[in-house]
Design a protein around this motif. Structure first.
Motif, PDB file in Angstrom:
ATOM      1  N   THR A  64       0.829  -1.203   0.000  1.00  0.00           N
ATOM      2  CA  THR A  64       0.000   0.000   0.000  1.00  0.00           C
ATOM      3  C   THR A  64       0.866   1.257   0.000  1.00  0.00           C
ATOM      4  O   THR A  64       1.712   1.437   0.879  1.00  0.00           O
ATOM      5  N   PRO A  65       0.697   2.164  -0.961  1.00  0.00           N
ATOM      6  CA  PRO A  65       1.429   3.436  -0.915  1.00  0.00           C
ATOM      7  C   PRO A  65       1.015   4.250   0.315  1.00  0.00           C
ATOM      8  O   PRO A  65      -0.176   4.311   0.653  1.00  0.00           O
ATOM      9  N   LEU A  66       1.970   4.868   0.980  1.00  0.00           N
ATOM     10  CA  LEU A  66       1.650   5.728   2.116  1.00  0.00           C
ATOM     11  C   LEU A  66       0.694   6.847   1.706  1.00  0.00           C
ATOM     12  O   LEU A  66      -0.140   7.280   2.493  1.00  0.00           O
ATOM     13  N   ALA A  67       0.809   7.282   0.455  1.00  0.00           N
ATOM     14  CA  ALA A  67      -0.047   8.370  -0.034  1.00  0.00           C
ATOM     15  C   ALA A  67      -1.510   7.972  -0.080  1.00  0.00           C
ATOM     16  O   ALA A  67      -2.388   8.836  -0.136  1.00  0.00           O
ATOM     17  N   HIS A  68      -1.815   6.672  -0.066  1.00  0.00           N
ATOM     18  CA  HIS A  68      -3.200   6.222  -0.130  1.00  0.00           C
ATOM     19  C   HIS A  68      -3.853   6.141   1.249  1.00  0.00           C
ATOM     20  O   HIS A  68      -5.066   5.923   1.339  1.00  0.00           O
ATOM     21  N   GLY A 123       6.946   6.382  -0.933  1.00  0.00           N
ATOM     22  CA  GLY A 123       7.081   4.939  -0.823  1.00  0.00           C
ATOM     23  C   GLY A 123       5.864   4.237  -0.254  1.00  0.00           C
ATOM     24  O   GLY A 123       4.759   4.779  -0.201  1.00  0.00           O
ATOM     25  N   THR A 124       6.090   3.001   0.190  1.00  0.00           N
ATOM     26  CA  THR A 124       5.005   2.126   0.628  1.00  0.00           C
ATOM     27  C   THR A 124       5.059   1.870   2.125  1.00  0.00           C
ATOM     28  O   THR A 124       6.047   2.162   2.799  1.00  0.00           O
ATOM     29  N   VAL A 125       3.983   1.271   2.614  1.00  0.00           N
ATOM     30  CA  VAL A 125       3.914   0.900   4.022  1.00  0.00           C
ATOM     31  C   VAL A 125       4.997  -0.120   4.357  1.00  0.00           C
ATOM     32  O   VAL A 125       5.695   0.001   5.375  1.00  0.00           O
TER      33      VAL A 125
END
Length: 394
Positions: free
Chosen positions: A65-69, A219-221
Motif C-alpha cells: 500500500t502506498p503511504l499516499a493512499h 514509498g510504501t507501508v
C-alpha cells in the motif's frame, strides 16, 4: 498516567538486551536517561488501554500500500503539549519580546494536551515539530515561534524516543515534519552551525537505522515499517545538491505558500514529478481584526473541507500524491483573540454553537467515511474522542 520512570525503563527494556542475571544493563540505564530527558517534549504514554485503540493500526495494512493512499492523523506543533504559563515564566530569559511588549500569553503557543507518546498510541502517525538552537547555541531544541518549549529535551533525545517507540511497534511507520523555527532570538538563522549540528543528528548510526534513507519518494507501508519518513521543511542552502540527497521529502520553505486559503501544490521530486498538495491556512487574518470567533472557525473549516474533498476526488497522478490538510489554526491578532484551543474546540458558549473546527470535522468525516483524505493535521487531537478514529476511517 504511568509513573514516568517505570514507563521509560519499559521502553529501554524493549530496545536494550537485558543482563542474563536480570540486572539492568548500562545500555538500558543510558537509554533511560535519554528518554527521561525527552519527556518534556515527547511526553508519556497512558496506561489506559481505552486510550490506545489504534496503537498498531498500520500492522494490518498490506505492505504494497502506498503511504499516499492512507488516511494519517497528525498533530500540529506536537512539542507544545507541556507548555504553560509556568513554563513560559521559567524560560522567560529565552522567550523573545519584540519592542518591549512582552511575550504573548502561553495559550498562543500551546496546541496540544498530550505529547507524542500518547498520540502515537492513539493512532497519530504524522508529527509537526519546529527546531532551532537553544539560547546558548549549543544544541538543537524545540520551539514554537518565540517560545522555547523545553531547555532539557534536545532533538536527539526526542528522536531516540521515537526510535524506541518504533522498536516496540515494528509494524508502524511515522512521518516527522521538521521545520526550522526562525525568530527565536535576534540574529538567529539557519546558518552553518545549525546545519552542521543537524547533519550530525541525521547522520548518526541510530538515525541511519531508524530513518528511511532514500530521498524524494514517499514509498510504501512495507518499506516504512519500523521507520521514520522525514519531511524536511528547511533548505540546507548552497546549490541545493544536499537537499536532493538527504533522507525523506524536501518540502522547502521557498515553495511553501504562507497562509494560503486556497491550498497549493509543491513538487518534491522533479525527476519523477512527485507532488504534495497542502492546505495551511493557519490564520484567517483576511477577515479583519474584529471578526467573530465563529467567523474565524467557519473560514478555517471551509478551507479544510475544500482540501479534504480535493484529496477524496483526486484522480490520475494526483491519486498517488501526498495530501496534507492542516485543520489547525488561530488568530491571535484578532479582537477577541482566537487561540489555537478556541479554533479547535470553540469557547464552550453560545458564541460557538457548533463547537470548533474539531467538532465540525467530526461531522464532515462521518459524511466522507471511506474516502481517501491523506494526512490530516490536528490541534488538540484528543477532542472529540472519536476524531482520530474518523480520520483513519474506522
Amino acid at each position: 498516567m504511568r509513573c514516568p520512570s517505570v514507563l521509560l525503563l519499559g521502553y529501554a527494556a524493549a530496545v536494550a538486551a537485558a543482563d542474563p542475571s536480570g540486572a539492568t544493563t548500562l545500555g538500558q540505564l543510558a537509554l533511560h536517561k535519554v528518554l527521561q530527558d525527552s519527556r518534556e517534549v515527547f511526553g508519556v504514554e497512558s496506561d489506559n488501554n481505552s486510550s490506545r485503540p489504534y496503537a498498531n493500526w498500520m500492522s494490518s495494512v498490506p505492505d504494497a500500500t502506498p503511504l499516499a493512499h492512507l488516511n494519517i492523523p497528525g498533530t500540529h506543533d506536537a512539542a507544545t503539549w507541556n507548555y504553560s504559563q509556568a513554563t513560559q515564566d521559567a524560560l522567560a530569559y529565552a522567550t523573545r519580546c519584540d519592542g518591549g511588549a512582552g511575550p504573548a500569553p502561553a495559550q498562543v503557543y500551546r496546541t496540544q494536551r498530550y505529547g507524542a507518546a500518547a498520540a502515537l498510541d492513539a493512532g497519530v502517525r504524522f508529527f509537526d515539530l519546529r527546531f532551532a538552537f537553544d539560547p546558548l547555541d549549543r544544541d538543537l531544541v524545540f520551539w514554537h515561534g518565540a517560545a522555547l518549549l523545553s531547555a532539557r529535551a534536545t532533538v536527539d533525545d526526542v528522536l531516540f524516543a521515537f526510535y524506541a517507540w518504533l522498536e516496540a511497534h515494528p509494524g508502524e511507520a511515522v512521518l516527522l515534519s521538521f521545520q526550522y523555527e526562525g525568530g527565536t532570538k535576534e540574529g538567529a538563522g539557519f546558518d552553518g552551525a545549525v546545519r552542521d549540528r543537524l547533519r550530525g543528528v541525521l547522520g548518526s548510526d541510530a538515525a541511519r537505522r531508524y530513518i528511511r534513507q532514500d530521498s524524494g519518494r514517499l514509498g510504501t507501508v512495507g518499506e516504512s515499517r519500523g521507520k521514520i519518513v522525514l519531511v524536511r521543511r528547511f533548505d540546507m542552502g548552497g546549490d541545493g545538491a544536499e537537499d536532493e540527497v538527504l533522507p525523506g521529502l524536501h518540502l522547502g520553505p521557498g515553495q511553501w505558500l504562507d497562509n494560503d486559503r486556497r491550498g497549493f501544490e509543491l513538487v518534491y521530486n522533479r525527476t519523477s514529478n512527485e507532488t504534495a498538495y497542502v492546505e495551511d491556512y493557519y490564520e484567517p487574518s483576511d477577515l479583519g481584526a474584529n471578526s467573530t470567533v465563529a467567523e474565524n472557525i467557519q473560514a478555517k473549516m471551509d478551507a479544510v473541507k475544500t482540501h479534504l474533498e480535493k484529496a477524496a476526488a483526486a484522480a490520475g497522478d494526483a491519486a498517488d500524491s501526498l495530501f496534507i490538510t492542516f485543520a489547525s489554526g488561530e488568530n491571535d491578532a484578532n479582537v477577541p483573540h482566537v487561540f489555537p484551543q478556541t479554533m479547535a474546540l470553540g469557547n464552550g458558549t453560545e458564541v460557538t454553537p457548533d463547537g470548533g473546527v474539531n467538532h465540525q470535522l467530526v461531522k464532515l468525516l462521518g459524511e466522507m467515511r471511506g474516502s481517501r483524505l491523506g494526512v490530516v493535521v490536528l490541534d488538540f487531537f484528543d477532542e472529540p474522542a472519536e476524531l482520530v478514529g474518523l480520520v483513519l476511517g474506522f
